[in-house]
Design an enzyme around this catalytic site. Structure first.
Site, PDB file in Angstrom:
ATOM      1  N   THR A 122      12.578   9.841   2.423  1.00  0.00           N
ATOM      2  CA  THR A 122      11.968   8.731   1.378  1.00  0.00           C
ATOM      3  C   THR A 122      13.374   8.317   0.632  1.00  0.00           C
ATOM      4  OG1 THR A 122      10.046   7.756  -0.353  1.00  0.00           O
ATOM      5  CG2 THR A 122      10.552  10.574   0.645  1.00  0.00           C
ATOM      6  N   ASP A 123      12.636   6.553   0.107  1.00  0.00           N
ATOM      7  CA  ASP A 123      13.902   6.491  -0.541  1.00  0.00           C
ATOM      8  C   ASP A 123      13.513   6.416  -2.135  1.00  0.00           C
ATOM      9  OD1 ASP A 123      10.720   5.448  -0.553  1.00  0.00           O
ATOM     10  OD2 ASP A 123      11.743   2.777  -1.021  1.00  0.00           O
ATOM     11  N   GLU A 124      12.117   7.557  -2.502  1.00  0.00           N
ATOM     12  CA  GLU A 124      11.448   8.643  -3.444  1.00  0.00           C
ATOM     13  C   GLU A 124      12.265   9.489  -3.968  1.00  0.00           C
ATOM     14  OE1 GLU A 124       7.706   8.441  -3.786  1.00  0.00           O
ATOM     15  OE2 GLU A 124       7.353   7.264  -2.679  1.00  0.00           O
ATOM     16  N   TYR A 146       5.503  15.028  -5.104  1.00  0.00           N
ATOM     17  CA  TYR A 146       6.133  15.118  -3.446  1.00  0.00           C
ATOM     18  C   TYR A 146       6.919  14.523  -3.083  1.00  0.00           C
ATOM     19  CZ  TYR A 146       6.263  11.576   0.320  1.00  0.00           C
ATOM     20  OH  TYR A 146       6.828  11.051   1.386  1.00  0.00           O
ATOM     21  N   LYS A 150      10.581  16.778  -1.158  1.00  0.00           N
ATOM     22  CA  LYS A 150      11.216  15.488   0.017  1.00  0.00           C
ATOM     23  C   LYS A 150      12.413  15.789  -0.362  1.00  0.00           C
ATOM     24  CE  LYS A 150       9.426  13.539   3.002  1.00  0.00           C
ATOM     25  NZ  LYS A 150       8.889  13.905   4.525  1.00  0.00           N
TER      26      LYS A 150
HETATM   27  N1  LIG Z   1       4.178   5.837   4.619  1.00  0.00           N
HETATM   28  C1  LIG Z   1       5.602   5.702   3.838  1.00  0.00           C
HETATM   29  O1  LIG Z   1       5.452   4.781   2.961  1.00  0.00           O
HETATM   30  C2  LIG Z   1       7.162   6.459   4.035  1.00  0.00           C
HETATM   31  C3  LIG Z   1       7.650   5.847   2.869  1.00  0.00           C
HETATM   32  C4  LIG Z   1       8.661   6.622   3.279  1.00  0.00           C
HETATM   33  C5  LIG Z   1       8.732   7.992   4.639  1.00  0.00           C
HETATM   34  N2  LIG Z   1       7.390   8.620   4.599  1.00  0.00           N
HETATM   35  C6  LIG Z   1       7.763   9.694   5.659  1.00  0.00           C
HETATM   36  O2  LIG Z   1       7.508   9.275   6.613  1.00  0.00           O
HETATM   37  C7  LIG Z   1       6.531  10.890   6.739  1.00  0.00           C
HETATM   38  C8  LIG Z   1       5.263  10.145   7.537  1.00  0.00           C
HETATM   39  O3  LIG Z   1       4.701   9.541   6.591  1.00  0.00           O
HETATM   40  P1  LIG Z   1       2.661   9.220   7.051  1.00  0.00           P
HETATM   41  O4  LIG Z   1       2.976   8.266   5.628  1.00  0.00           O
HETATM   42  O5  LIG Z   1       2.934   8.989   8.605  1.00  0.00           O
HETATM   43  O6  LIG Z   1       2.189  10.523   6.245  1.00  0.00           O
HETATM   44  P2  LIG Z   1       0.244  10.044   6.326  1.00  0.00           P
HETATM   45  O7  LIG Z   1       0.107  11.568   5.815  1.00  0.00           O
HETATM   46  O8  LIG Z   1       0.006   9.115   7.504  1.00  0.00           O
HETATM   47  O9  LIG Z   1       0.583  11.485   8.126  1.00  0.00           O
HETATM   48  C9  LIG Z   1       1.241  12.965   8.501  1.00  0.00           C
HETATM   49  C10 LIG Z   1       0.948  13.357   8.909  1.00  0.00           C
HETATM   50  O10 LIG Z   1       1.561  14.852   9.386  1.00  0.00           O
HETATM   51  C11 LIG Z   1       0.414  15.889   9.800  1.00  0.00           C
HETATM   52  N3  LIG Z   1       0.491  17.322   8.978  1.00  0.00           N
HETATM   53  C12 LIG Z   1       0.784  17.495   7.258  1.00  0.00           C
HETATM   54  N4  LIG Z   1       0.740  18.898   6.922  1.00  0.00           N
HETATM   55  C13 LIG Z   1       1.566  19.510   8.002  1.00  0.00           C
HETATM   56  C14 LIG Z   1       1.730  20.750   8.835  1.00  0.00           C
HETATM   57  N5  LIG Z   1       1.645  21.378   7.307  1.00  0.00           N
HETATM   58  N6  LIG Z   1       1.954  20.503   9.823  1.00  0.00           N
HETATM   59  C15 LIG Z   1       2.218  19.956  11.116  1.00  0.00           C
HETATM   60  N7  LIG Z   1       1.825  18.649  10.938  1.00  0.00           N
HETATM   61  C16 LIG Z   1       1.232  18.485   9.349  1.00  0.00           C
HETATM   62  C17 LIG Z   1      -0.913  15.133   9.080  1.00  0.00           C
HETATM   63  O11 LIG Z   1      -2.042  15.961   9.730  1.00  0.00           O
HETATM   64  C18 LIG Z   1      -0.661  14.062   9.453  1.00  0.00           C
HETATM   65  O12 LIG Z   1      -0.592  13.582  11.320  1.00  0.00           O
HETATM   66  C19 LIG Z   1       6.731  11.413   5.936  1.00  0.00           C
HETATM   67  O13 LIG Z   1       7.504  12.328   6.099  1.00  0.00           O
HETATM   68  C20 LIG Z   1       6.755  10.890   4.418  1.00  0.00           C
HETATM   69  O14 LIG Z   1       6.916  11.626   3.956  1.00  0.00           O
HETATM   70  C21 LIG Z   1       6.763   8.042   4.285  1.00  0.00           C
END
Ligand SMILES: NC(=O)c1ccc[n+]([C@@H]2O[C@H](COP(=O)([O-])OP(=O)(O)OC[C@H]3O[C@@H](n4cnc5c(N)ncnc54)[C@H](O)[C@@H]3O)[C@@H](O)[C@H]2O)c1
Length: 317
Positions: A122-124, A146, A150
């Site tokens: 993530t950008d964070e 968080y 990451k």
């Molecule tokens: N949503 C955003 O805007 C954003 C931006 C940048 C990066 N990200 C990164 O992208 C990735 C996905 O983000 P998202 O928004 O889809 O998240 P989300 O919270 O919607 O989904 C996370 C998924 O991971 C699963 N999960 C959680 N813990 C787990 C574990 N221990 N073992 C197996 N599965 C597990 C959950 O059940 C869920 O299906 C993350 O790594 C997040 O840090 C998200």
């Protein structure tokens, strides 16, 4: 190609699984997901009977289950994470366990079986920036538990590349929005609240700036990195559409034809980063640019939440 997708039942993961299964009829996917509150089997219901798709319920920090699912795949793409900053402020244990230990378990298994790993970050991890934008070489300076978890995972990934020559690639994306996003995140929270004439809680003065990327554009960038990147590389992904939260709230209000009185200014989030901004020249040089215009993608997203009330209502209740 055979992919191990972790966290495929969440927001970005499920959109990515959909892209791959629709685009590459001969690719196979194993989706390892713990099904936390954020994981939802309904997100991929249409693929339940697809012979190229296998769902395995399990935790990425469980060495045994990871060893079983990793053996037969070519690449691991790690979407699994605890992803909500607010939750990491009130209770961060699961963030450290999944985001750091979980990634470590995947790295160890990838090393043992000599697999490639693509880490979704993530950008964070860069923290806040007042002017200009972070490049992939900028220092990591995370503010929340968080983003610290990451950033830790990113450092571990790079250490496996530098020490063990494990083929690892990292993508760092800005804020995503689109269908299937859990309604605790700002865009689906505001849409679903405003649809029901409930208040939209806006942190602080509403001037925190985020770069908004439509989830399908993000997934296309990840797909490009999967097919075209070199090991050990990091790629920033972002649209360049930077918007203060107050303007985002006003846009959603306008599209839904509601009144600004529904904005509820609430106490600021602790450690709230003021602005995120990424330099995305590197991914653009690889051949990616976002296809969707922000306003159009936001309208489509609002229509999706209007048409899929049953999906989010259950989660909010
Ligand atoms: N949503 C955003 O805007 C954003 C931006 C940048 C990066 N990200 C990164 O992208 C990735 C996905 O983000 P998202 O928004 O889809 O998240 P989300 O919270 O919607 O989904 C996370 C998924 O991971 C699963 N999960 C959680 N813990 C787990 C574990 N221990 N073992 C197996 N599965 C597990 C959950 O059940 C869920 O299906 C993350 O790594 C997040 O840090 C998200």
């Amino acid at each position: 190609m055979k992919l191990l997708i972790t966290g495929g039942c969440g927001f970005i993961g499920s959109n990515f699984v959909r892209l791959i299964l629709n685009k590459y009829p001969d690719y196979k996917i194993i989706n390892l997901d713990k099904l936390t509150y954020a994981g939802n089997l309904e997100n991929l219901k249409e693929f339940e009977d697809n012979k190229n798709y296998t769902f395995v319920k399990g935790d990425i920090s469980d060495n045994e289950i990871v060893a079983k699912v990793i053996e037969d795949v070519d690449v691991i793409i790690n979407f699994a994470a605890e992803s909500h900053v607010d939750r990491s402020i009130s209770y961060d244990d699961p963030f450290l366990k999944t985001n750091i230990i979980g990634t470590h378990v995947l790295l160890k298994a990838a090393l043992k079986h000599q697999k490639r790993l693509l880490q979704i970050s993530t950008d964070e991890v860069y923290g806040s920036i007042e002017k200009e934008s972070f490049t992939e070489d900028s220092n990591l300076n995370p503010s929340s538990p968080y983003s610290a978890s990451k950033a830790s995972a990113d450092l571990l990934c790079m250490s496996y590349f530098l020490t063990h020559e494990l083929p690892v690639t990292i993508v760092r994306s800005t804020n995503n929005f689109g269908p299937y996003q859990y309604p605790e995140k700002i865009i689906p929270l505001f849409i679903s609240n405003l649809m029901d004439d409930k208040k939209a809680p806006l942190y602080g003065d509403g001037k925190n700036v985020r770069d908004w990327l439509f989830v399908e554009d993000c997934c296309e960038a990840i797909n490009l990195v999967l097919h075209k990147s070199k090991p050990g590389e990091i790629y920033n992904i972002g649209s360049g559409k930077e918007l203060p939260n107050i303007e985002l709230a006003r846009l959603i209000i306008e599209i839904l034809d509601k009144g600004e009185s529904l904005i509820d200014y609430v106490a600021d989030r602790k450690g709230h980063d003021r602005r995120y901004s990424l330099d995305t020249k590197k991914i653009r040089a690889l051949g990616w640019s976002p296809k969707r215009k922000f306003e159009e993608a936001l309208k489509n997203t609002i229509s999706w939440y209007t048409d899929n009330r049953a999906w989010w209502e259950k989660l909010k209740n």
